[in-house]
Scaffold this motif. Structure first.
Motif, PDB file in Angstrom:
ATOM      1  N   LEU A 356       9.470 -32.187 -12.492  1.00 18.80           N
ATOM      2  CA  LEU A 356      10.768 -32.828 -12.680  1.00 18.80           C
ATOM      3  C   LEU A 356      11.345 -33.321 -11.354  1.00 18.80           C
ATOM      4  N   ARG A 357      11.036 -32.612 -10.276  1.00 13.89           N
ATOM      5  CA  ARG A 357      11.539 -33.006  -8.957  1.00 13.89           C
ATOM      6  C   ARG A 357      10.761 -34.188  -8.365  1.00 13.89           C
ATOM      7  N   SER A 358       9.668 -34.564  -8.983  1.00 14.06           N
ATOM      8  CA  SER A 358       8.842 -35.645  -8.454  1.00 14.06           C
ATOM      9  C   SER A 358       9.389 -37.010  -8.851  1.00 14.06           C
ATOM     10  N   ASP A 359       8.759 -38.065  -8.291  1.00 15.93           N
ATOM     11  CA  ASP A 359       9.188 -39.427  -8.607  1.00 15.93           C
ATOM     12  C   ASP A 359       8.703 -39.911  -9.968  1.00 15.93           C
ATOM     13  N   ALA A 360       7.992 -39.048 -10.714  1.00 12.26           N
ATOM     14  CA  ALA A 360       7.632 -39.402 -12.091  1.00 12.26           C
ATOM     15  C   ALA A 360       8.869 -39.411 -12.986  1.00 12.26           C
ATOM     16  N   TYR A 361       9.928 -38.743 -12.524  1.00 10.03           N
ATOM     17  CA  TYR A 361      11.191 -38.698 -13.240  1.00 10.03           C
ATOM     18  C   TYR A 361      12.267 -39.370 -12.401  1.00 10.03           C
ATOM     19  N   GLY A 398       5.796 -27.491   0.492  1.00  8.48           N
ATOM     20  CA  GLY A 398       6.209 -28.623   1.306  1.00  8.48           C
ATOM     21  C   GLY A 398       6.845 -29.721   0.481  1.00  8.48           C
ATOM     22  N   ALA A 399       6.531 -30.980   0.824  1.00  9.19           N
ATOM     23  CA  ALA A 399       7.109 -32.120   0.117  1.00  9.19           C
ATOM     24  C   ALA A 399       6.476 -32.266  -1.262  1.00  9.19           C
ATOM     25  N   VAL A 400       7.262 -32.737  -2.222  1.00 12.07           N
ATOM     26  CA  VAL A 400       6.723 -32.999  -3.555  1.00 12.07           C
ATOM     27  C   VAL A 400       5.973 -34.327  -3.516  1.00 12.07           C
ATOM     28  N   PRO A 401       4.689 -34.341  -3.855  1.00 14.40           N
ATOM     29  CA  PRO A 401       3.920 -35.591  -3.808  1.00 14.40           C
ATOM     30  C   PRO A 401       4.364 -36.584  -4.876  1.00 14.40           C
ATOM     31  N   SER A 402       3.991 -37.833  -4.687  1.00 11.71           N
ATOM     32  CA  SER A 402       4.257 -38.854  -5.703  1.00 11.71           C
ATOM     33  C   SER A 402       3.371 -38.595  -6.918  1.00 11.71           C
ATOM     34  N   ARG A 414      -3.117 -21.285  -1.138  1.00  9.32           N
ATOM     35  CA  ARG A 414      -2.248 -21.831  -0.105  1.00  9.32           C
ATOM     36  C   ARG A 414      -2.461 -23.339   0.037  1.00  9.32           C
ATOM     37  N   VAL A 415      -1.408 -24.088  -0.274  1.00 13.86           N
ATOM     38  CA  VAL A 415      -1.425 -25.548  -0.171  1.00 13.86           C
ATOM     39  C   VAL A 415      -0.067 -25.987   0.373  1.00 13.86           C
ATOM     40  N   HIS A 416      -0.069 -26.976   1.279  1.00 15.80           N
ATOM     41  CA  HIS A 416       1.191 -27.485   1.838  1.00 15.80           C
ATOM     42  C   HIS A 416       1.083 -29.003   1.950  1.00 15.80           C
ATOM     43  N   PHE A 417       1.930 -29.715   1.208  1.00 13.56           N
ATOM     44  CA  PHE A 417       1.886 -31.180   1.184  1.00 13.56           C
ATOM     45  C   PHE A 417       2.761 -31.763   2.280  1.00 13.56           C
ATOM     46  N   ALA A 418       2.192 -32.686   3.059  1.00 14.05           N
ATOM     47  CA  ALA A 418       2.986 -33.461   4.004  1.00 14.05           C
ATOM     48  C   ALA A 418       3.723 -34.558   3.246  1.00 14.05           C
ATOM     49  N   GLU A 419       4.709 -35.175   3.892  1.00 19.02           N
ATOM     50  CA  GLU A 419       5.354 -36.341   3.307  1.00 19.02           C
ATOM     51  C   GLU A 419       4.314 -37.459   3.162  1.00 19.02           C
ATOM     52  N   GLY A 420       4.394 -38.198   2.067  1.00 18.94           N
ATOM     53  CA  GLY A 420       3.518 -39.341   1.898  1.00 18.94           C
ATOM     54  C   GLY A 420       2.240 -39.072   1.130  1.00 18.94           C
ATOM     55  N   ASN A 431      -6.574 -23.850  -2.258  1.00 20.75           N
ATOM     56  CA  ASN A 431      -6.510 -23.086  -1.013  1.00 20.75           C
ATOM     57  C   ASN A 431      -6.925 -23.917   0.202  1.00 20.75           C
ATOM     58  N   CYS A 432      -6.435 -25.158   0.250  1.00 26.07           N
ATOM     59  CA  CYS A 432      -6.900 -26.082   1.287  1.00 26.07           C
ATOM     60  C   CYS A 432      -5.921 -26.269   2.433  1.00 26.07           C
ATOM     61  N   GLY A 433      -4.820 -25.498   2.451  1.00 21.98           N
ATOM     62  CA  GLY A 433      -3.873 -25.584   3.556  1.00 21.98           C
ATOM     63  C   GLY A 433      -3.133 -26.904   3.562  1.00 21.98           C
ATOM     64  N   GLU A 434      -2.987 -27.505   4.771  1.00 27.40           N
ATOM     65  CA  GLU A 434      -2.218 -28.738   4.920  1.00 27.40           C
ATOM     66  C   GLU A 434      -2.889 -29.925   4.254  1.00 27.40           C
ATOM     67  N   VAL A 435      -2.138 -30.671   3.451  1.00 30.37           N
ATOM     68  CA  VAL A 435      -2.632 -31.889   2.825  1.00 30.37           C
ATOM     69  C   VAL A 435      -1.967 -33.079   3.516  1.00 30.37           C
ATOM     70  N   ALA A 436      -2.774 -33.899   4.213  1.00 28.45           N
ATOM     71  CA  ALA A 436      -2.255 -35.013   5.010  1.00 28.45           C
ATOM     72  C   ALA A 436      -1.780 -36.151   4.117  1.00 28.45           C
ATOM     73  N   PRO A 437      -0.936 -37.038   4.644  1.00 29.75           N
ATOM     74  CA  PRO A 437      -0.502 -38.203   3.874  1.00 29.75           C
ATOM     75  C   PRO A 437      -1.696 -39.023   3.413  1.00 29.75           C
ATOM     76  N   GLY A 438      -1.595 -39.582   2.220  1.00 24.13           N
ATOM     77  CA  GLY A 438      -2.698 -40.364   1.667  1.00 24.13           C
ATOM     78  C   GLY A 438      -2.729 -40.273   0.165  1.00 24.13           C
TER      79      GLY A 438
END
Length: 442
Positions: A356-361, A398-402, A414-420, A431-438
């Motif tokens: 609900l917090r994502s841009d799908a809504y 982290g940030a909510v992905p698109s 453990r997963v952490h989304f960057a902006e973008g 369990n992939c840790g930081e997820v880079a923009p993309g």
């Protein structure tokens, strides 16, 4: 209950439930006593016949939101409606905006009520005071009932925490609460004839002009919004017809004999489930309550629990509940209407909230929140592992992905989304840790 200040209608409803429990009446509804409901009017047909607001009906309408839940399953100790949904706004903020916008855009002073519990009242009223409704009187308090000691059939005693001696009576308490609070008579005296009732965590349940006109013109005493069941809904209460009198009934899983569970969960047989969006004709409700001494004869759900829900070794108790949708069987001429899935979008888990917090809504000008147009009414499916069961843990992602173009998103460990970060199609992160923009997915 008298000492706790509870009204006659609430006491009468509990007395009836306790009598059934004592008599060994389980309130079961076997498959042999019902048959599937098939002839249900469709929202699209109803809406096309009533494209605009009817000012007369709108001025005679109240919106009632059930707001008694604390959201303890997500680790909350406050009203679930105070959770942030979009850009710092909570469920309650958005609901208040919807009511204010409706009044301003139509000129009709639509009445608004919140059925709070003792647990949600203080925080909710404080939050409302800072919003567009200000200090308007909107509260109707839910009742409470004693938990019954399963071994002695007396009210349980728990000196370690006396609050545990009581439990909420389910949302079927709407009817005793309307009577005991005096709100039913007040609304009728003010010329209010219709009420739309829904859960505060279901932002899809907005007052709809087409449905209001359809309900008012039908002169039905009661209407339930239902939608098609999916595999995800097979444990939810379904609509049926009672064979003995062809009345519509709501069957909850607790009312289904074990031997009939396969029938209950057969979504091709029992196709419609209750969204808990209800329409009430208040003069008809008043008449039915007067005829039954203030107590609608609702099926009673008997829940076996422990007095301290966190301590499975504590005293075994019975908790008696009723469902407000079950009142469909209490009225001659009660009906149902099939609505699109968009009118049933409750937040029951952190995965629901994350989506609900994502841009799908998107938040709309009238304060409502719904799926963006390109999704064509189909929500993204989000699954989170147990590390994210509690609301506070969502910050670790982290940030909510698109999710505008996402079909499904599965997150484990453990997963952490960057902006973008953009999800397209189906994606899984384990369990992939930081997820880079993309862009991710297939």
């Amino acid at each position: 209950m008298v000492a706790a200040g509870l009204g006659e209608s609430a006491i009468g409803a509990f007395e009836r439930g306790f009598t059934l429990l004592s008599a060994g009446e389980k309130g079961l509804l076997g498959e042999e006593s019902i048959h599937p409901a098939t002839d249900v009017p469709n929202y699209l047909m109803v809406a096309s016949e009533h494209p605009e607001w009817n000012a007369e009906f709108l001025a005679q309408t109240a919106v009632i939101k059930l707001n008694g839940g604390l959201g303890t399953g997500m680790g909350l100790q406050k009203a679930k409606s105070l959770l942030e949904v979009k850009s710092g706004e909570t469920f309650l903020d958005l609901i208040a905006e919807q009511i204010a916008h409706l009044r301003q855009s139509t000129g009709a002073k639509v009445r608004f009520l919140l059925m709070n519990s003792f647990s949600t009242s203080e925080d909710t009223l404080a939050a409302l005071a800072d919003g567009p409704l200000g200090d308007e009187e909107v509260e109707m308090l839910q009742n409470k009932v004693p938990k019954i000691d399963a071994s002695t059939m007396t009210p349980v005693e728990w000196p370690a925490d006396p609050d545990h001696e009581w439990c909420p009576p389910g949302h079927g308490d709407l009817y005793p609460a309307l009577v005991g609070s005096g709100w039913l008579d007040r609304l009728l005296e003010a010329g209010v004839k219709y009420a739309f009732v829904s859960n505060s965590d279901n932002l899809g349940a907005t007052l709809d002009g087409g449905l209001l006109s359809w309900f008012a013109e039908s002169q039905a005493p009661f209407a339930m919004e239902v939608t098609r069941r999916t595999e995800a809904d097979k444990k939810g209460g379904h609509l049926a017809l009672r064979t003995s009198d062809e009345r519509l009934v709501l069957r909850e899983v607790a009312q289904c004999p074990d031997a009939d569970l396969d029938f209950f969960q057969d979504i091709s047989r029992h196709r419609f489930f209750n969204t808990n969006n209800l329409w009430l004709n208040l003069p008809a409700l008043k008449e039915a309550l007067d005829a039954s001494n203030g107590v609608l004869p609702l099926p009673v759900i008997q829940n076996a629990k422990t007095v301290d829900p966190r301590d499975k070794t504590s005293t075994a108790v019975w908790q008696l509940e009723t469902a407000m949708g079950a009142a469909i069987e209490c009225f001659d001429g009660a009906t149902a209407v099939e609505v699109p899935r968009s009118r049933f979008a409750p937040v029951k888990t952190t995965a629901d909230l994350f989506a609900l917090r994502s841009d799908a809504y998107e938040k709309r000008a009238d304060g409502s929140v719904g799926l963006v147009g390109v999704r064509a009414g189909k929500p993204p499916v989000v699954k989170l592992s147990d590390e994210y069961k509690l609301v506070d843990s969502l910050a670790e992602l982290g940030a909510v992905p698109s999710l505008i173009e996402a079909e499904s998103l599965v997150i484990k460990g453990r997963v952490h989304f960057a902006e973008g970060v953009v999800i397209k199609g189906n994606a899984e992160f384990d369990n992939c840790g930081e997820v880079a923009p993309g862009t991710y997915g297939s």
